[in-house]
Every structure is written in structure tokens, then in C-alpha cells.
Design a protein around this motif. Structure first.
Motif, PDB file in Angstrom:
ATOM      1  N   CYS A  69       0.860  -1.195   0.000  1.00 26.36           N
ATOM      2  CA  CYS A  69       0.000   0.000   0.000  1.00 26.36           C
ATOM      3  C   CYS A  69       0.893   1.242   0.000  1.00 26.36           C
ATOM      4  O   CYS A  69       2.122   1.137   0.032  1.00 26.36           O
ATOM      5  CB  CYS A  69      -0.930  -0.009   1.210  1.00 26.36           C
ATOM      6  SG  CYS A  69      -0.098   0.349   2.760  1.00 26.36           S
ATOM      7  N   ALA A  70       0.277   2.425   0.001  1.00 27.47           N
ATOM      8  CA  ALA A  70       1.078   3.663  -0.048  1.00 27.47           C
ATOM      9  C   ALA A  70       2.038   3.740   1.137  1.00 27.47           C
ATOM     10  O   ALA A  70       3.186   4.160   1.002  1.00 27.47           O
ATOM     11  CB  ALA A  70       0.154   4.870  -0.080  1.00 27.47           C
ATOM     12  N   GLY A  71       1.600   3.292   2.314  1.00 29.46           N
ATOM     13  CA  GLY A  71       2.471   3.219   3.492  1.00 29.46           C
ATOM     14  C   GLY A  71       3.003   4.568   3.956  1.00 29.46           C
ATOM     15  O   GLY A  71       2.593   5.627   3.470  1.00 29.46           O
ATOM     16  N   SER A 112       1.347  -4.139   4.348  1.00 27.30           N
ATOM     17  CA  SER A 112       0.262  -3.202   4.672  1.00 27.30           C
ATOM     18  C   SER A 112       0.701  -2.271   5.799  1.00 27.30           C
ATOM     19  O   SER A 112       1.162  -2.735   6.845  1.00 27.30           O
ATOM     20  CB  SER A 112      -0.988  -3.993   5.096  1.00 27.30           C
ATOM     21  OG  SER A 112      -2.078  -3.136   5.233  1.00 27.30           O
ATOM     22  N   GLY A 113       0.528  -0.976   5.588  1.00 28.01           N
ATOM     23  CA  GLY A 113       0.965   0.001   6.584  1.00 28.01           C
ATOM     24  C   GLY A 113       0.123   0.003   7.835  1.00 28.01           C
ATOM     25  O   GLY A 113       0.538   0.517   8.878  1.00 28.01           O
ATOM     26  N   CYS A 114      -1.069  -0.575   7.772  1.00 27.26           N
ATOM     27  CA  CYS A 114      -1.932  -0.684   8.948  1.00 27.26           C
ATOM     28  C   CYS A 114      -2.931  -1.816   8.699  1.00 27.26           C
ATOM     29  O   CYS A 114      -2.909  -2.448   7.640  1.00 27.26           O
ATOM     30  CB  CYS A 114      -2.657   0.644   9.237  1.00 27.26           C
ATOM     31  SG  CYS A 114      -4.017   0.998   8.111  1.00 27.26           S
ATOM     32  N   SER A 145      -2.148   7.068   8.077  1.00 24.62           N
ATOM     33  CA  SER A 145      -2.460   5.937   8.963  1.00 24.62           C
ATOM     34  C   SER A 145      -1.316   4.934   9.050  1.00 24.62           C
ATOM     35  O   SER A 145      -1.362   4.000   9.839  1.00 24.62           O
ATOM     36  CB  SER A 145      -3.694   5.192   8.442  1.00 24.62           C
ATOM     37  OG  SER A 145      -4.778   6.056   8.324  1.00 24.62           O
ATOM     38  N   LYS A 202      -5.925  -1.827   7.905  1.00 21.81           N
ATOM     39  CA  LYS A 202      -6.995  -1.602   6.922  1.00 21.81           C
ATOM     40  C   LYS A 202      -6.783  -2.443   5.654  1.00 21.81           C
ATOM     41  O   LYS A 202      -7.735  -2.922   5.049  1.00 21.81           O
ATOM     42  CB  LYS A 202      -7.059  -0.110   6.579  1.00 21.81           C
ATOM     43  CG  LYS A 202      -8.352   0.277   5.909  1.00 21.81           C
ATOM     44  CD  LYS A 202      -8.445   1.783   5.764  1.00 21.81           C
ATOM     45  CE  LYS A 202      -9.602   2.120   4.833  1.00 21.81           C
ATOM     46  NZ  LYS A 202      -9.522   3.464   4.306  1.00 21.81           N
ATOM     47  N   GLY A 203      -5.543  -2.610   5.245  1.00 23.47           N
ATOM     48  CA  GLY A 203      -5.233  -3.501   4.114  1.00 23.47           C
ATOM     49  C   GLY A 203      -5.801  -3.051   2.783  1.00 23.47           C
ATOM     50  O   GLY A 203      -6.208  -3.873   1.957  1.00 23.47           O
ATOM     51  N   CYS A 204      -5.799  -1.728   2.518  1.00 24.77           N
ATOM     52  CA  CYS A 204      -6.471  -1.244   1.284  1.00 24.77           C
ATOM     53  C   CYS A 204      -5.899  -1.814  -0.009  1.00 24.77           C
ATOM     54  O   CYS A 204      -6.621  -1.968  -0.979  1.00 24.77           O
ATOM     55  CB  CYS A 204      -6.397   0.266   1.119  1.00 24.77           C
ATOM     56  SG  CYS A 204      -6.017   1.305   2.430  1.00 24.77           S
ATOM     57  N   CYS A 241       0.891   7.807   3.568  1.00 30.02           N
ATOM     58  CA  CYS A 241      -0.424   7.679   4.203  1.00 30.02           C
ATOM     59  C   CYS A 241      -0.323   7.996   5.694  1.00 30.02           C
ATOM     60  O   CYS A 241       0.540   7.442   6.403  1.00 30.02           O
ATOM     61  CB  CYS A 241      -0.957   6.261   4.008  1.00 30.02           C
ATOM     62  SG  CYS A 241      -2.522   6.017   4.863  1.00 30.02           S
TER      63      CYS A 241
HETATM   64  S1  SF4 Z   1      -3.516   0.042   4.432  1.00 27.21           S
HETATM   65 FE1  SF4 Z   1      -3.430   1.638   6.005  1.00 27.21          FE
HETATM   66  S2  SF4 Z   1      -1.401   2.501   5.736  1.00 27.21           S
HETATM   67 FE2  SF4 Z   1      -1.866   1.405   3.855  1.00 27.21          FE
HETATM   68  S3  SF4 Z   1      -2.745   2.954   2.484  1.00 27.21           S
HETATM   69 FE3  SF4 Z   1      -4.445   1.911   3.547  1.00 27.21          FE
HETATM   70  S4  SF4 Z   1      -4.863   3.241   5.334  1.00 27.21           S
HETATM   71 FE4  SF4 Z   1      -2.834   3.782   4.557  1.00 27.21          FE
END
Ligand code: SF4
Length: 399
Positions: free
Chosen positions: A309-311, A346-348, A317, A350-352, A315
Motif C-alpha cells: 500500500c502507499a504506506g 500493509s501500513g496498517c 495511517s 486496513k489492508g487497502c 499515508c
Molecule cells: S492500508 Fe493503512 S497505511 Fe496502507 S494505504 Fe491503507 S490506510 Fe494507509
């Protein structure tokens, strides 16, 4: 003009708040002429932070817009007449109407459907996630892309109709002729809207509806060479970890145009197609340029097995610099080539970037899990400096 609503789909006119500013998503139902594509990229650079992404289902995402610049960017896109901000998202085969082995010989239906969808007043309460898909029946098909309403061409004038899923999970409803497509889609959308503002096509089905999958076809891959009806070719390239910069894309588009390409199309699998190249030599020539720009040119590239993800810091989050880690992680996942296994950074929770389960998921700030989603329970802890070693170990221990 912004939105932070859970489940909201960001368009160009309604960008979404993210850690690095506003994100606008564009789903072009047709190839974008090269010059328009370059203007789009220049506008992304001027009004956003210059980072562009192609998603798994082939949407183009523009990052880092501001509240002040987003409207100007939207005006540029509207003036170019690309993308679609009214009506349900319309997903189409990347080479619909131009692929050598496609069954549909023009984009007339797509254009008519797009106009009809934008005009229908009785589907105003439809969930923005409800989508319509047209598959032209060629090799570069959309079997792996889920949609609420899916139409697959089975001849030049007939479509197989299905709802609620990808080609293997949808419920097939039967065949309809080309002239029935627009009224049938309109009726189905109205029925979905009548179920409520969050309803999806699956809500039209009763418990007795078993999935009735479409006929299986060989897996489609955007990366590679595709023959077109007019004797030219399209060449697909992957974006490493799904992102690149506007300046890179402007250079790439010019190199493609210099070799005969007339349009660019974002495509499923985080890819881009250069369309109209003058034969395989021109495509080979463009391969070398794409490789130098860091694009993926081979289907066996291990970077295709890493989704990030953007991380951090993009991001707000994020608690893990996912995209900074991704190249080193890709170096230790070669054993996954030839499988469908994915390592998800995944940076958090949410796992977008990958809402479905992955073989290995690393979740910021400090844990990992196997065969699950970023929101699932942790199975072990990790430090940011240990991510690469842990992924290598997990891929070796749980092949
Ligand atoms: S998974 Fe979390 S850290 Fe990654 S882009 Fe989505 S909101 Fe941001």
C-alpha cells in the motif's frame, strides 16, 4: 468536494482524503489518446504530488491533490473527456473493440451504455461501489475482475449476463442480444437501488441461487504482446508495486508515440498498455525503454508477487514504510514465481491494497500472519528492520 466516508469510491470530482493529500481515481472505459494521457500526467504533477498508481482492476489513481488544486485537476480531466464521474463504474476489457480475437468490433456499445448510465435518474441512490462490466470475449478478458453486473460477449451480437462476482463466482442469468444490453442493465441497477443505498447485486439473489460460473478461459495477463485488428500491436507493462511518477509516464508515453502508439490504457494487474505500436520490433524497442524506467516487462518478475500500500510517509495511517521495503522484499520471493501467491505489505490493519487473503501479510507497525487479511489476528511480531528476513523465512518454511 472531498469524502472520508467508509466504503466511498473516490472519483475525480470527489477525491478522497489520504495521508498525502487527496486521491482521485479514474476508470477510463476506453484507451486514452497519447496527448491526452500526457496532459493528464502533467496535471497530476502540477496539481498533485506526481505519484500515479494503477490498481489491480485497472483504475488510475492520482495522489497528493490539495483541496485547492483538486477542482482544477478535475476541470482538466473533464476538458479531456476521459474517465467517468457520473453513473456506476463501467469496467471494460482493456482492448475492447480493437483486439484481434475480440468478438465486438467497436466501442459503440460502451459509449452508449456510459451515456445511458449517466442519465438514468432512478438509480441516483445506488451504492457507488456497484459496477457494470463489459467483456469483449477476447484473450485479454476480465474473468478475474469482480463486478455487480457482468456481460461477456459470446458473439458479435450476443452477451452472457451474470451478476455478483468474478467469472468463477457470479450467477449466470442467461444470454441477451446487444440491443437488450442497455435496458437490461438499467433494470438490474434500478432493482439493486430499490434494495437500499448500500445494496449490491448479491442482494438480488436468494439463498437458493447457486453460483453458475462462466466457462473457464486461460488466464489473461496484460503484460506482453497483444495483436490488434488493424495489424498493429499493443504491449502491456506492469508498474512495479503499482506506482510510478507522472514524469516517468510522460517520457514513456512519448517513447510509445515515437514507435507508433496512439493511446495508453491502464489495465488490470497494475499494468499499462501502449496501443497501436507498429509491429513487434517497435514493441521490443519500447521494452528496453520500459525496463530502464523500472517497469515490469516479464510475467515472471518477482515484483508481481509483492503488493504494498502507499504506506509511510505517504499515508497518515501508516506505521510501516511499505513501498520503501517492497524492492528488497521482492528480491527474496523468487520462489513464489509461477504461483498465485502474494506477499502483502500493509501500513496498517486496513489492508487497502489487497483486501483478500495473501500467503504472507506484514502489517505495520509490527506483525505478520499467513493466509489471511491485514485485519486478521497477528501470528507473530516483527521489527521494521527485520521485515525482509522474516518474509524470506516465511516463504521458505511455508512454500
Ligand atoms: S492500508 Fe493503512 S497505511 Fe496502507 S494505504 Fe491503507 S490506510 Fe494507509
Amino acid at each position: 468536494m472531498t469524502a472520508e466516508i467508509k466504503g466511498f469510491c473516490p472519483g475525480v470530482a470527489t477525491p478522497m482524503e489520504t495521508g498525502d493529500g487527496l486521491l482521485a481515481r479514474l476508470l477510463p472505459p476506453e484507451p486514452i489518446p497519447i496527448q491526452a494521457f500526457q496532459i493528464l500526467c502533467a496535471a497530476a504533477s502540477e496539481h498533485g504530488n506526481g505519484v500515479l498508481e494503477v490498481t489491480q482492476r485497472g483504475s488510475l489513481q492520482i495522489r497528493g491533490l490539495s483541496a485547492a488544486s483538486a477542482q482544477t485537476f478535475a476541470d482538466v480531466i473533464a476538458a479531456l473527456g476521459i474517465g467517468q464521474d457520473r453513473g456506476p463504474p463501467l469496467l471494460t476489457s482493456p482492448l475492447l473493440g480493437i483486439e484481434a480475437d475480440g468478438l465486438i468490433d467497436s466501442n459503440t456499445l460502451t459509449s452508449a451504455l456510459r451515456i445511458a448510465l449517466a442519465r438514468r435518474p432512478n438509480i441516483g441512490s445506488l451504492s457507488p461501489k456497484v459496477s457494470v462490466l463489459i467483456d469483449g470475449g477476447g484473450k485479454l478478458h476480465l474473468d478475474a475482475v469482480p463486478a455487480d453486473i457482468r456481460l461477456r460477449a459470446v458473439s458479435a451480437s450476443c452477451f452472457e449476463l451474470g451478476v455478483a462476482g468474478d467469472a468463477s463466482s457470479a450467477v449466470r442469468l442467461g444470454q441477451i442480444s446487444t440491443e437488450d444490453v442497455i435496458p437490461t442493465v438499467g433494470k438490474l441497477l434500478a432493482q439493486i437501488a430499490n434494495q437500499g443505498a448500500r445494496a449490491r447485486a448479491k442482494d438480488l439473489l436468494s439463498a437458493s441461487h447457486e453460483p453458475a460460473p462462466f466457462t473457464r478461459r486461460p488466464t489473461a495477463d496484460s503484460i506482453g504482446l497483444h495483436l490488434l485488428r488493424d495489424g498493429t500491436v499493443a504491449r502491456g507493462f506492469g508498474l512495479a508495486f503499482g506506482h510510478t511518477t507522472a514524469r516517468t509516464l510522460i517520457r514513456f508515453a512519448q517513447a510509445a508515440a515515437d514507435r507508433g502508439a496512439i493511446s495508453i490504457r491502464p489495465a488490470p494487474g497494475r499494468a499499462l498498455l501502449a496501443i497501436g505500436l507498429k509491429g513487434s520490433n517497435a514493441a521490443e524497442d519500447l521494452n528496453a525503454i520500459a525496463r530502464a524506467e523500472g517497469f515490469i516487462i516479464e510475467t515472471t518478475d518477482p515484483r508481481r508477487h509483492v503488493i504494498a500500500c502507499a504506506g509511510a510517509p505517504a499515508c497518515a495511517s501508516a506505521t510501516l514504510p511499505t513501498r520503501q521495503l517492497a524492492p528488497a522484499v521482492a528480491n527474496v520471493v523468487r520462489s513464489l514465481v509461477g504461483t498465485e501467491k502474494i506477499v502483502h505489505l500493509s501500513g496498517c490493519t486496513k489492508g487497502c491494497a489487497h483486501p483478500t487473503p495473501a500467503a504472507v501479510t506484514i502489517v505495520g507497525p509490527d506483525h505478520w500472519l499467513l493466509n489471511g487479511r491485514a485485519s486478521d489476528a497477528p501470528q507473530g511480531t516483527i521489527s521494521p528492520s527485520g521485515v525482509v528476513a522474516v518474509v524470506e523465512q516465511l516463504c521458505a518454511e511455508y512454500p
